[in-house]
Design an enzyme around this catalytic site. Sequence first.
Site, PDB file in Angstrom:
ATOM      1  N   HIS A   1       0.821  -1.221   0.000  1.00 44.73           N
ATOM      2  CA  HIS A   1       0.000   0.000   0.000  1.00 44.73           C
ATOM      3  C   HIS A   1       0.855   1.271   0.000  1.00 44.73           C
ATOM      4  O   HIS A   1       0.354   2.345   0.335  1.00 44.73           O
ATOM      5  CB  HIS A   1      -0.951   0.012   1.205  1.00 44.73           C
ATOM      6  CG  HIS A   1      -2.058  -0.993   1.085  1.00 44.73           C
ATOM      7  ND1 HIS A   1      -2.908  -1.308   2.122  1.00 44.73           N
ATOM      8  CD2 HIS A   1      -2.464  -1.761   0.033  1.00 44.73           C
ATOM      9  CE1 HIS A   1      -3.777  -2.227   1.717  1.00 44.73           C
ATOM     10  NE2 HIS A   1      -3.525  -2.525   0.461  1.00 44.73           N
TER      11      HIS A   1
ATOM     12  N   CYS B   1       9.419  17.719  -8.011  1.00 45.42           N
ATOM     13  CA  CYS B   1      10.025  16.394  -8.167  1.00 45.42           C
ATOM     14  C   CYS B   1      11.528  16.579  -8.358  1.00 45.42           C
ATOM     15  O   CYS B   1      11.957  17.435  -9.135  1.00 45.42           O
ATOM     16  CB  CYS B   1       9.418  15.707  -9.392  1.00 45.42           C
ATOM     17  SG  CYS B   1      10.292  14.199  -9.847  1.00 45.42           S
TER      18      CYS B   1
ATOM     19  N   LEU C   1      -6.483  -9.844  17.714  1.00 46.74           N
ATOM     20  CA  LEU C   1      -7.080  -9.784  19.062  1.00 46.74           C
ATOM     21  C   LEU C   1      -8.255 -10.749  19.118  1.00 46.74           C
ATOM     22  O   LEU C   1      -8.509 -11.390  20.126  1.00 46.74           O
ATOM     23  CB  LEU C   1      -7.536  -8.360  19.367  1.00 46.74           C
ATOM     24  CG  LEU C   1      -6.432  -7.294  19.446  1.00 46.74           C
ATOM     25  CD1 LEU C   1      -7.046  -5.919  19.716  1.00 46.74           C
ATOM     26  CD2 LEU C   1      -5.406  -7.652  20.520  1.00 46.74           C
TER      27      LEU C   1
HETATM   28  N1  APR Z   1      -2.297  -7.480  18.104  1.00 48.17           N
HETATM   29  C1  APR Z   1      -2.909  -8.135  17.084  1.00 48.17           C
HETATM   30  N2  APR Z   1      -3.917  -7.602  16.364  1.00 48.17           N
HETATM   31  C2  APR Z   1      -4.339  -6.376  16.699  1.00 48.17           C
HETATM   32  C3  APR Z   1      -3.749  -5.629  17.758  1.00 48.17           C
HETATM   33  C4  APR Z   1      -2.683  -6.242  18.483  1.00 48.17           C
HETATM   34  N3  APR Z   1      -2.069  -5.614  19.492  1.00 48.17           N
HETATM   35  N4  APR Z   1      -4.391  -4.424  17.835  1.00 48.17           N
HETATM   36  C5  APR Z   1      -5.323  -4.423  16.876  1.00 48.17           C
HETATM   37  N5  APR Z   1      -5.305  -5.593  16.174  1.00 48.17           N
HETATM   38  C6  APR Z   1      -6.135  -5.990  15.027  1.00 48.17           C
HETATM   39  C7  APR Z   1      -7.571  -5.543  15.117  1.00 48.17           C
HETATM   40  O1  APR Z   1      -8.366  -6.505  15.812  1.00 48.17           O
HETATM   41  C8  APR Z   1      -7.960  -5.442  13.645  1.00 48.17           C
HETATM   42  O2  APR Z   1      -8.481  -6.679  13.153  1.00 48.17           O
HETATM   43  O3  APR Z   1      -5.612  -5.329  13.898  1.00 48.17           O
HETATM   44  C9  APR Z   1      -6.638  -5.143  12.930  1.00 48.17           C
HETATM   45  C10 APR Z   1      -6.537  -3.753  12.367  1.00 48.17           C
HETATM   46  O4  APR Z   1      -7.492  -3.615  11.366  1.00 48.17           O
HETATM   47  P1  APR Z   1      -7.614  -2.301  10.445  1.00 48.17           P
HETATM   48  O5  APR Z   1      -7.608  -1.080  11.275  1.00 48.17           O
HETATM   49  O6  APR Z   1      -8.742  -2.514   9.522  1.00 48.17           O
HETATM   50  O7  APR Z   1      -6.207  -2.305   9.634  1.00 48.17           O
HETATM   51  P2  APR Z   1      -5.804  -3.119   8.345  1.00 48.17           P
HETATM   52  O8  APR Z   1      -6.447  -4.442   8.287  1.00 48.17           O
HETATM   53  O9  APR Z   1      -4.321  -3.067   8.265  1.00 48.17           O
HETATM   54  O10 APR Z   1      -6.404  -2.201   7.188  1.00 48.17           O
HETATM   55  C11 APR Z   1      -6.207  -2.585   5.853  1.00 48.17           C
HETATM   56  O11 APR Z   1      -7.257  -0.603   5.063  1.00 48.17           O
HETATM   57  O12 APR Z   1      -7.680   1.642   5.330  1.00 48.17           O
HETATM   58  C12 APR Z   1      -6.956   0.702   4.643  1.00 48.17           C
HETATM   59  O13 APR Z   1      -4.995   1.016   3.427  1.00 48.17           O
HETATM   60  C13 APR Z   1      -5.463   0.889   4.745  1.00 48.17           C
HETATM   61  O14 APR Z   1      -3.728  -0.775   4.818  1.00 48.17           O
HETATM   62  C14 APR Z   1      -4.991  -0.401   5.354  1.00 48.17           C
HETATM   63  C15 APR Z   1      -6.080  -1.369   4.985  1.00 48.17           C
END
Ligand code: APR
Length: 244
Positions: free
Chosen positions: A111, A138, A204
């Site tokens: 990303h 740039c 989690l």
């Molecule tokens: N340990 C393990 N998991 C965790 C922890 C922790 N300490 N803290 C939070 N989480 C988990 C949450 O339960 C959740 O499922 O991490 C996840 C975070 O989810 P999102 O906020 O949706 O992040 P992500 O999955 O990386 O998002 C994907 O969405 O907005 C776009 O481009 C952005 O790369 C991002 C993509």
Amino acid sequence: MYQNIVILTGAGISAESGIPVFRSETGLWEQERVEDVATYDGFLRDKTKVHEFYNKMRRSLLDKKPNPAHLALARLEKEYSKKYGANVNLVTQNIDDLHEKAGSQKIIHMHGKLKSILCEHCNKRYPFDEDSSVESECKFCHHKSLRPDIVWFGEMPYQMDEIETLLSKCDLFLSIGTSGVVYPAAGFCQVARASGAACIEFNLSQSAVGSQFNCGIYGKASKTLPEFVSTLIDTGKLPDNVKL
Ligand code: APR
């Protein structure tokens, strides 16, 4: 023993380093509208706002440190591959630099990266550590056409061919701290399983695609991952409590 390991990380792995996740009660998408700061249309509507949003995030990285989960993955890459002659590849959806700070070497930032910039005129991407604005030039073509080097919604993630090749060869797929709602990353487990890989998620609680994995290890990644990685490096096998 596993010979081709692919690891996918998401915002959850950096949460314990103080970088907010996207989707939670206090997540980033509760404070900003995705359409405004994470789409190309949003950028066209208000370039200054979008530059400032990512400038703030880039600046916030200065005092952020990798936590034991990032360090465990760097150890896995270094020690497991040396001991067993295996390939360990990391694919991250994160735009922060904590895997680099932890010492991981083979990282695909699907990303994009906060510490990179993209020129819309000459299409060059290059390392960038300052603030950007509509006035920034740039360094290659000198046009004032820089944009954050972030893959926004509706855009194609980076290095997809390479990622698909890695998934098609992998025998162990680990997904860490991602909610499993954003594709194509959310579909990686299915591709890895079709290749015969053992698939394990760390979160989690069960993610949106959690039922597709052979097994889930639930708890804070900074606690669960170092234990898991130590056993994998020591024995070449999964810990006894992990049932596929
Ligand atoms: N340990 C393990 N998991 C965790 C922890 C922790 N300490 N803290 C939070 N989480 C988990 C949450 O339960 C959740 O499922 O991490 C996840 C975070 O989810 P999102 O906020 O949706 O992040 P992500 O999955 O990386 O998002 C994907 O969405 O907005 C776009 O481009 C952005 O790369 C991002 C993509």
